[in-house]
Design an enzyme around this catalytic site. Structure first.
Site, PDB file in Angstrom:
ATOM      1  N   VAL A  53     -62.992  98.374  90.763  1.00 21.75           N
ATOM      2  CA  VAL A  53     -62.530  98.967  91.798  1.00 21.75           C
ATOM      3  C   VAL A  53     -63.321  99.395  93.027  1.00 21.75           C
ATOM      4  O   VAL A  53     -62.906  99.051  94.258  1.00 21.75           O
ATOM      5  CB  VAL A  53     -61.764 100.190  91.610  1.00 21.75           C
ATOM      6  CG1 VAL A  53     -60.992 101.199  92.677  1.00 21.75           C
ATOM      7  CG2 VAL A  53     -60.675  99.811  90.314  1.00 21.75           C
ATOM      8  N   GLY A  68     -42.249 103.145  60.699  1.00 19.65           N
ATOM      9  CA  GLY A  68     -42.144 103.938  62.015  1.00 19.65           C
ATOM     10  C   GLY A  68     -41.959 102.907  63.259  1.00 19.65           C
ATOM     11  O   GLY A  68     -42.209 103.052  64.382  1.00 19.65           O
ATOM     12  N   LYS A 109     -34.481  95.479  79.323  1.00 16.05           N
ATOM     13  CA  LYS A 109     -35.381  94.628  79.826  1.00 16.05           C
ATOM     14  C   LYS A 109     -35.158  93.302  80.411  1.00 16.05           C
ATOM     15  O   LYS A 109     -35.417  92.808  81.253  1.00 16.05           O
ATOM     16  CB  LYS A 109     -36.222  94.595  78.506  1.00 16.05           C
ATOM     17  CG  LYS A 109     -36.911  95.724  78.127  1.00 16.05           C
ATOM     18  CD  LYS A 109     -37.632  95.382  76.558  1.00 16.05           C
ATOM     19  CE  LYS A 109     -38.342  96.630  76.169  1.00 16.05           C
ATOM     20  NZ  LYS A 109     -38.707  96.386  74.786  1.00 16.05           N
TER      21      LYS A 109
END
Lengths: 428, 428
Positions: B34, B187, B205
């Site tokens: 950056v 899970g 989505k």
């Protein structure tokens, strides 16, 4: 400031013609996306006397200096191929303050780092999405979307010619010579296939990928290369027996503080995603510390896929030039309806429990037929003798949701139908 | 101008912790990319008394106003999930002139077009790569890399939970309830699995993808939905018999001047690429007029893959903020060696023609063993009785190119070896 974005096309051959045609077909859309029309102001060719689709004779030239002399050319699109004079032209265009888009893998592999430095020095951009993987976005995902990752491996099938040949050898048990002749007949392989079958083309592309993935300058001649010319039908038989197939794999890895880069025929376990990339498809698999493995797959060559990548780069630069542009992610929405399910068309699978009687299928078929739903297949899968029922699985050709629902209501009402079980869409 | 790029993280839960950890691990790299360090200045949590890895207690707050009050927060990263109050926070952040990165599919599906308009109005950016497909680049390729295409279809497997369950049902012939219990145990499925198994998550989505692909605002409740709860082992058996498998497919198509959008269990022919996307993988296939079909595949959920996308967006915005940045495609090359082939390590396949004598394998194995090359398998594939030769195919465990070359030289010199045929790398 000119009212259009001026382009020069170097080499309007196969890919170049595709780019010219796509620019013509998409002129309104691209103009709206950029906020200013894209205009081909110059085209560099070898033979100016040949007429070219979509290019006015007045803009065609065989002299590269004409392009540099036109102050309204802002983006130079290099589609000539081969190292020279493409490299010199790219360099001159960048040094003159023009942005450059290129599909040239050889130039980018051999001189990419120098050329990118020249671009940075002159504060212009050099984009090359089309140099690897044809229409598949690869360069941009590596440069931007996966930037947060420490990338540790790139594994790719990036030569369509050899992948077509190897797929043929795997599927039909042919030998190398037969596969080559077939690929040449179809135009997938050149009369002199050396660059493809010896892995040279793939080594250029891998060198580019390694630079982006690992931020290490890898020269194409530092890529270990093994061609496919010695592979025989036998090797595919043995690989198959071991549970593998053979692909010309380009692999770059970060290992022991250095880069390992190779292009070589490689046995791949058949359940690996790359083992299933067949024919002229290309695929690039990237492994990063955060993302794990991602795979990009598509058509790696051809005028249209390559144009898709070339024009993505052109549009990106054009939107940069039009400085006052809205943020790139803003969407100009069109007012189009979203169709209700009744209007969807699909093939269907239906599972129906019926009384085990001879007339049942005729009655169901009759109802479907009245709604113009054609049966593609009908199989009786299970019979329950004690209940006197049977299970029919019927697949149909395309029909609308409305026709299907109406037919199902009538089928459910039949006295011979015990239950309509699952009704599912079928892709295709 | 501050000397760092200030971030606020809303909701440092599972994904949030991943982002915090990745920012910490990559601090030097990201700062170099950056041109200025990234600094987490604020984190919004529900319970300020709980300690959090990598977050100093002084920056943790349960009051959103604290974030708006910090003038050095330039990018707000929203990882709370659910529609409210995330949507209001995003809106307030944009209206206050902050850039926003979000992973929130529900908010982007329901209010994406309004929020993007607010961002444009305030001249800030709203990026949401992580909202679809976890770590797979999808939003950015649709926004940029495929922009030159008229996109006609999007076909996707974008819910990992259901794909894991359906893969289990296809492979082990279990019924829905068993597959759900297994996914919950691991899970992968929530205690209340409704949003996944009824296709609600996928419909969010898909609505986002349709907006990007077709430039049409599709509301999630305009997506036709069919869940997977009624699928039985039977359907998979029948599909298999027909040459198909069943996937929860999200499909958007441009048809008859409108959009068709559906999420439904769909039979897919087994040789289609999407039929091979198994387990918790996601995949998005896009069809455009130029590019043909491209497929993006990878891990669609999880803290790390999602962090990869969140941070790609953060880095993109951060590089924009640091206005004087070099063009994004310039590469800062590292000085790392490219290893010669002798240093490459690989498994190998070798085909050796030998005299058909009992001692041959022992002698070859001896040579390999001296070079510490372990044999993984050895199969005698063909015997030519008239010539008195046999063909051995030997596969090895990992060895270096140098060890291999040395061993091959000795093997070639053996009087019982007629020819060393192809020696090929094996992936893995």
């Amino acid at each position: 400031m000119p009212s259009s974005i001026g382009l020069a096309i170097l080499g309007p051959g196969n890919v170049g013609s595709g780019v010219v045609a796509a620019l013509r077909n998409g002129v309104a859309r691209y103009g709206a996306q950029v906020g200013r029309p894209l205009e081909i102001r110059r085209a560099l060719v070898r033979d100016v006397t040949r007429a070219r689709d979509g290019l006015d004779a007045s803009i065609v030239t065989s002299n590269f200096e004409d392009i540099l002399a036109d102050p309204d050319v802002q983006i130079v699109v290099e589609l000539m191929g081969a190292e020279h004079p493409a490299r010199e032209y790219i360099e001159a265009a960048l040094a003159s303050g023009r942005h450059v888009v290129t599909a040239n893998k050889e130039v980018m592999a051999k001189a990419g780092s120098e050329l990118l430095a020249i671009a940075a020095k002159h504060n212009v951009r050099l984009l090359y999405e089309a140099s690897v993987g044809g229409g598949i976005p690869v360069i941009s995902p590596l440069s931007r979307d996966l930037l947060a990752n420490d990338i540790t491996a790139v594994t790719a099938i990036i030569n369509g010619t050899t992948n077509y040949m190897l797929t043929g050898m795997a599927q039909s048990g042919t030998d190398y010579d037969v596969a080559l002749a077939e690929a040449q007949r179809l135009g997938y392989a050149e009369p002199d296939p050396t660059a493809d079958v010896e892995g040279i083309d793939a080594s250029y592309k891998l060198a580019i990928l390694c630079g982006l993935a690992f931020h290490v300058a890898v020269a194409p001649d530092e890529v270990a290369r093994q061609g496919i010319t010695k592979l025989g039908a036998k090797d595919f038989r043995y690989a198959e027996a071991l549970g593998y197939t053979i692909k010309l794999l380009a692999t770059g890895r970060l290992v022991d503080g250095g880069v390992v880069a190779s292009v070589q025929p490689t046995l791949i376990a058949k359940d690996e995603p790359l083992a299933k990339v067949d024919g002229v498809l290309n695929a690039v698999q990237i492994e990063g510390d955060l993302v794990g493995r991602v795979l990009f797959q598509g058509r790696g060559a051809g005028a249209n896929p390559t144009s898709s990548s070339v024009l993505a780069d052109v549009l990106d630069i054009a939107r940069d030039i039009v400085g006052e542009r809205r943020p790139p992610e803003a969407i100009e929405y069109r007012k189009l309806p979203v169709h209700p399910p009744a209007m969807h068309s699909s093939r269907y699978y239906m599972r129906v429990t019926v009384s085990d009687q001879p007339s049942v299928l005729a009655r169901i078929a009759g109802i479907l037929g009245e709604r113009e739903i054609s049966i593609a297949s009908c199989i009786q899968f299970e019979t329950d003798d004690s209940a006197g029922t049977a299970e029919l699985v019927i697949t149909t050709h395309h029909a609308t949701g409305a026709a299907l629902d109406a037919a199902l209501a009538e089928i459910r009402a039949l006295d011979v139908v015990v239950e309509v079980g699952n009704v599912l869409a079928m892709a295709g």
